[in-house]
Write an enzyme that holds these catalytic residues in place. Structure first.
Site, PDB file in Angstrom:
ATOM      1  CG  HIS A 366      -0.442   0.136   2.545  1.00  0.00           C
ATOM      2  ND1 HIS A 366      -0.492   1.313   3.261  1.00  0.00           N
ATOM      3  CD2 HIS A 366       0.127  -0.756   3.369  1.00  0.00           C
ATOM      4  CE1 HIS A 366       0.025   1.136   4.466  1.00  0.00           C
ATOM      5  NE2 HIS A 366       0.403  -0.120   4.561  1.00  0.00           N
ATOM      6  CG  ASP A 376       2.278   0.815   8.255  1.00  0.00           C
ATOM      7  OD1 ASP A 376       2.019   0.579   7.064  1.00  0.00           O
ATOM      8  OD2 ASP A 376       1.448   0.626   9.173  1.00  0.00           O
ATOM      9  CD  GLU A 414      -2.846  -1.665   4.654  1.00  0.00           C
ATOM     10  OE1 GLU A 414      -2.537  -2.757   5.154  1.00  0.00           O
ATOM     11  OE2 GLU A 414      -2.672  -0.571   5.254  1.00  0.00           O
ATOM     12  CD  GLU A 415      -2.090   2.069   7.546  1.00  0.00           C
ATOM     13  OE1 GLU A 415      -2.760   1.320   8.286  1.00  0.00           O
ATOM     14  OE2 GLU A 415      -0.847   2.057   7.520  1.00  0.00           O
ATOM     15  CG  HIS A 525      -0.730   2.935  12.609  1.00  0.00           C
ATOM     16  ND1 HIS A 525      -1.956   2.308  12.592  1.00  0.00           N
ATOM     17  CD2 HIS A 525      -0.031   2.389  11.582  1.00  0.00           C
ATOM     18  CE1 HIS A 525      -1.981   1.414  11.598  1.00  0.00           C
ATOM     19  NE2 HIS A 525      -0.816   1.447  10.972  1.00  0.00           N
TER      20      HIS A 525
END
Lengths: 709, 709
Positions: A366, A376, A414-415, A525
């Site tokens: 992603h 990420d 995607e998240e 995150h």
């Protein structure tokens, strides 16, 4: 979401066979009057190309990719996200190192954002939930989305605070024995249950709002101070850091199950969506959580509920201690999240296969992040871009073209629940079902400078072994990733011996390992997952990124170029046998007593699976293709859209998720657990029914490997 | 069940391309140092083989096959059925004209039979339901199953008689306006509604039992007398003849939906089975029906309800006229049917393909009959045996081997609901889904010496034209089946011009047609469907059987041997366009008013479909295979297991059955009809939902035809 190297789908023939084929074609190729296409049609992996690929992958390029990708926050559908779309397109359309073709695919997807003009607040008299503290300029960026729980409903609940550990069903049940939970706000810590589940599990007890924080015990090895212990002094999470996340549990756009979310597509009413929080929920930093939890009154919570705070973890009276400054105060949550349908893009690129363009090896990651997303997902995207640059350059220079087509996917949104990739598979379902050899996913490429996680179908073990034998471990030029692995592994396999068995979702510690108990890298995150963080604390010098790029690219080239697909059926059989043995141990006695047989097919598949690798065949191209089709399609036999009526999107009777969490056939395990607990005839019938579906699927898979007629 | 020539699945490229390929391979083949397999790999249909096949098919062999197959009654799972199993095996294992391999496949299936020791009875004072009258020795056979309704429950209802026409919902509704139906027995005639539906529709009105008979109007062109008008004087049904049948509506074994019915397979409780009669039902002859109906009292039924009896058709008082000898009598039904799980066999045989053994062309017919079953199904089986003999002989003599594998299936227990073939497809689902080119079904080969019925995917039109051009019409040596067809057809197609368009389930009258309005041959499912009947009244000399064998075999050889599959995508597009135009006409206005768009894909597929035939490609074998895979798999894109949640086993969004019975997309038509009638928002949402599924499927199909990458 966390996936490092995920290699998907199906089963394989032995290397010996390959040797025979290469030899034969070597001879054939010398014949000058054979048609010209016969050269290509019999070609196998060229080890010189693999070598060239490995030597051209450059960690400094990966570093530059990461710097570029993390310049600004790139939350799904934001301005920053669009910049990454343009960047990917530019790179994949580069005339000297791009792909054959690159383009964007757009979907209209259901997302959830906080209201920038009306920030979410948690107050107890004074206001909590400050912004994350600035340590670098990155945290000053006005485009940073403030911490929130995506898909939490808006609302302004107010109530006495209680501590509910990880928000598991058992946590609320225990807490409810002591405290009347009606009208309370529960504070929970991350871990143990899914994000949204912390609110879903709470609501039946009358809880009206939920807070969630990351306890320093779970992520920081107990460290808490930003004076000297946490980022920017180390990789640990600063006290104000907050993990964002999607709090729904669905895959893909929630409003368009099984359908690509195009503008005119039918959308289910939101009330029919399941798996989203029914009450407001909000993540906070441990700095705030510390002040709340340590002031709680009521009885002391059990030892297992305790994190790293230097105070007792009480249940809550409900509410605070009488002597607390908060005293009799309510906690107020003011959540202003808004649901909205927005346009999200995947960026796609392809290298067309020379001999079998209608066979696809897909490689993806992603693109969207919560904030700057250096690890990420940009670590994975940086790796993908370096890998596609080297391959693209060889193609543009006319030095190489893969036998099969390679499709690259840079997924959007995607998240919020794997949306971009799910919409893509929904839109191109038939084509992908019929033509895909494997899917390789590299999301977080590196996260502790210590660990390789590889999760794949068992038939892909061999190709991972081959690839890792050819890649040096980071910082250990004379030791391969594979040798290192054998050293650090204590697992055994009847087929492969010590340390050579990879199971689904199994973590393998390949490199000398940092001492940490963190469940993931601490900045996950948060606004601290930046280029600065990655390059200083996760992978200085980008040697690990380079090793991952080489390993993943090596696997990719082999899947794309091998004459006979390098998938191993014996390894598949071995995993099935583990499942079977476990099922026999756990279930057979009770099943027999109810006249449910384990199914002949479950006991007989092994010989078919194991013998497939030893099939003899000639070099005729349609015979090779036939074997490859058997290998590619074997796994499709395990798909049954009716096998999991209660689980959205799950179809694979071997690898579907299981609530029972026993290492055996997932649907059988879940059905058995339910029947064993309820004792109802109808539930035992469901066990029998699933056993028959399983049995038929295994028969079908074995049938795919038998002589085709 | 009635199917004549049913050719299944998918879509095709133009003949021009074939020419190019043949030429190229012709040249290549002269090169002496090319590998030997290159000869086979580029081979196309050999017209000499087709010619040889056509000339060797012999009507007298078909006659002998039929004589052998109809020696004794061969009801599913009976002793006679086992004799036919042995006969098929013997023929397919014959060392001189058998197949490569033949074997049986067994299933444990749920069937329903009358109790031989306790015959079903209908009485009104005296007993009705005599055995069918003997005209030949055949009717004396003690193994004949006496007339019954398979899957009717046992029971002994007793009540006043009413006449309910064809037992449609509208029939009972109309009747109920005049007569209180509670506690009555309804007599109905065949036609208009499914067999079991006549009881299912009746039960809600309180009807407690149903009789069903064949009115001479519907089957005998009104003739009734066995003195000179009916069999053995003609092909018409004698007065005591009774049509048997399955009265369930499910496909496949009822207790094992989606699962092959093996011994250990899970079986659903019978109470969960749907589509079976809830009240006893029994078929009777028109001789008995005449005596009952002509005595009925009450008001006269509408003209449309009237059959060929020379009396008024009254509703029933309920019950008989006061002046009738039956007077105030009740009709009593005594039904002793028994449900039982029995072992049923398919007989399977294969000819292994030389170049692409992993591609299957399947040819099948059922083997079981109600009684001697000369026409249904043994006419088809006799044709299959002659066709397989000629092909088998060429293989055994080394003169021919098909490019692709040919699988023959002789299905068991079809009369009870397509059981044998359904269990086969359930058992081998993955393999068949991935490898099947087409399925050809020839059940009743000939039934009126007048009619060819061909029902197939539109893409198969062309191959039927080619085959019928090469076969002489029966009794017309100088006229081909094709030329005859053009003469008798008045249909047009934009692509093919006059008379060249075959649609799904469309009947084409190819041969000079007997003057009859019979809905099927009159001896259907009775004890008169014998060799004597077939050879005297249906096809004396077996010329029509021979023409069917030649046509079906020609199609089979072409599907098995063509280098590029002879399937035509333009024809598919034409059918889709018909559906689309109809949908636009009927629905667009109302849909637009509810913001439901017809879907971009529905308007754009045509160019992709139409241009596919004109693709250029080289003679490389994997390129040809790629095109063929596109053709073979195109249709799979239309399959969606979620598209018809209320219809068991239907998955095809274009060709599924539709209750609305409008010539357009079936799921859309049904959803629209429901929403238009209810006006409910939820129902309109279902229309939108189905439209999106349809749109995605058409996009997916078009995608299969586009460049593979």
């Amino acid at each position: 979401m966390i996936k490092t190297v995920l290699v998907g789908l199906v089963c394989g023939a032995v290397a010996l066979t390959l040797g025979v084929l290469i030899g034969h074609f070597g001879i054939t190729n010398n014949s000058s009057s054979a048609p010209s296409w016969i050269n290509d049609i019999g070609k196998d992996v060229d080890e010189n190309i693999v070598e060239k690929f490995l030597s051209e992958v450059d960690r400094l390029n990966i570093e530059e990719n990461l710097r570029e990708l993390t310049k600004v926050p790139h939350l799904a559908t934001s301005e920053g996200d669009e910049q990454t779309v343009q960047f990917m397109l530019k790179r994949w359309q580069d005339p000297e190192s791009g792909l054959d073709k690159a383009w964007r695919e757009e979907y209209e997807v259901y997302l959830s954002f906080p209201d920038a003009k009306n920030p979410n607040k948690v107050t107890v008299g004074e206001s909590f939930l400050e912004k994350e503290k600035n340590y670098t300029k990155d945290q000053e960026d006005p485009d940073i989305v403030q911490p929130y729980a995506a898909y939490s409903p808006a609302g302004q609940p107010k109530g006495k605070l209680v501590y509910a550990n990880q928000g598991k069903p058992s946590d609320y049940e225990l807490l409810n024995r002591t405290v009347d939970l009606r009208g309370t706000i529960a504070i929970t810590r991350y871990g143990g249950a899914g994000r949204g589940a912390k609110a879903i599990n709470a609501a039946p007890y009358g809880v009206i709002g939920v807070l969630v924080y990351t306890d320093p015990l779970d992520i920081n090895d107990g460290l808490m101070s930003d004076i000297n212990e946490t980022y920017p002094h180390s990789w640990y999470l600063p006290p104000s850091g907050v993990e964002r996340g999607a709090f729904g549990s669905q895959y893909g756009d929630m409003l368009t199950p099984y359908l690509a979310a195009k503008e005119e597509t039918y959308r289910i009413p939101f009330k029919n969506v399941t798996g989203v929080p029914p009450i407001p929920i909000q993540p906070i930093g441990f700095e705030d959580a510390y002040r709340l939890i340590c002031e709680l009154g009521g009885e002391g919570a059990p030892t297992e509920w305790k994190g790293a705070f230097n105070c007792t973890y009480n249940f809550g009276g409900p509410g605070f201690k009488p002597e607390s400054a908060f005293n009799n105060s309510d906690v107020k949550m003011a959540i202003f999240n808004q649901d909205v349908i927005k346009n999200s893009s995947n960026v796609m690129g392809v290298i067309r296969g020379s001999v079998e363009p209608d066979r696809y090896v897909i490689y993806g990651n992603h693109r969207d992040s919560w904030v700057h997303g250096a690890i990420d997902p940009s670590s994975g995207t940086s790796v993908m871009l370096e890998l596609s640059r080297v391959l693209g350059k060889m193609v543009k220079e006319g030095k190489w073209r893969p036998r099969r087509s390679i499709i690259f996917g840079s997924w959007g949104a995607e998240e919020f629940g794997l949306i971009g990739s799910a919409e893509y598979t929904e839109q191109y379902f038939t084509m992908l079902s019929e033509r895909t050899i494997a899917y390789i996913n590299v999301d977080i490429a590196v996260f502790a400078n210590a660990t390789l996680r590889a999760s794949a179908m068992p038939s892909l073990q061999n190709i991972l072994f081959t690839a890792t034998r050819q890649v040096s471990a980071p910082g250990l030029d004379s030791t391969s990733v594979y040798d290192n692995w054998v050293q650090f592994s204590n697992r055994t396999s009847p087929t492969h011996g010590l340390g050579k068995k990879i199971k689904k979702s199994q973590t393998s510690h390949l490199f000398p390992q940092s001492k940490t108990n963190a469940r993931i890298y601490p900045a996950y995150h948060t606004a601290y997952d930046t280029f600065h963080y990655a390059s200083n604390f996760i992978d200085p010098g980008f040697f690990s990124h380079q090793a991952v790029a080489r390993t993943a690219g090596n696997v990719l080239i082999r899947l794309a170029d091998s004459l006979v697909l390098p998938l191993n059926c014996s390894d598949y059989a071995e995993s099935l046998e583990d499942y079977l043995n476990k099922a026999v141990d756990l279930y057979q006695e009770k099943l027999s007593s109810r006249n449910i047989s384990m199914g002949r097919s479950l006991l007989e598949f092994k010989s078919t699976f194991s013998s497939f690798g030893f099939l003899c065949f000639s070099p005729e191209p349609l015979k090779v293709r036939r074997i490859n089709d058997q290998l590619m399609l074997l796994d499709r036999a395990f798909l049954n859209p009716l096998a999991f009526p209660d689980k959205y999107a799950y179809r694979h009777v071997i690898w579907a998720s299981s609530s029972a969490n026993v290492g055996t056939f997932p649907g059988l395990a879940d059905a058995f657990a339910k029947a064993d607990s309820s004792g109802q005839t109808g539930d035992w019938e469901k066990v029998h029914h699933h056993m028959s579906m399983l049995s038929q699927a295994i028969d079908g898979a074995a049938g795919m490997l038998e002589n085709v007629i």
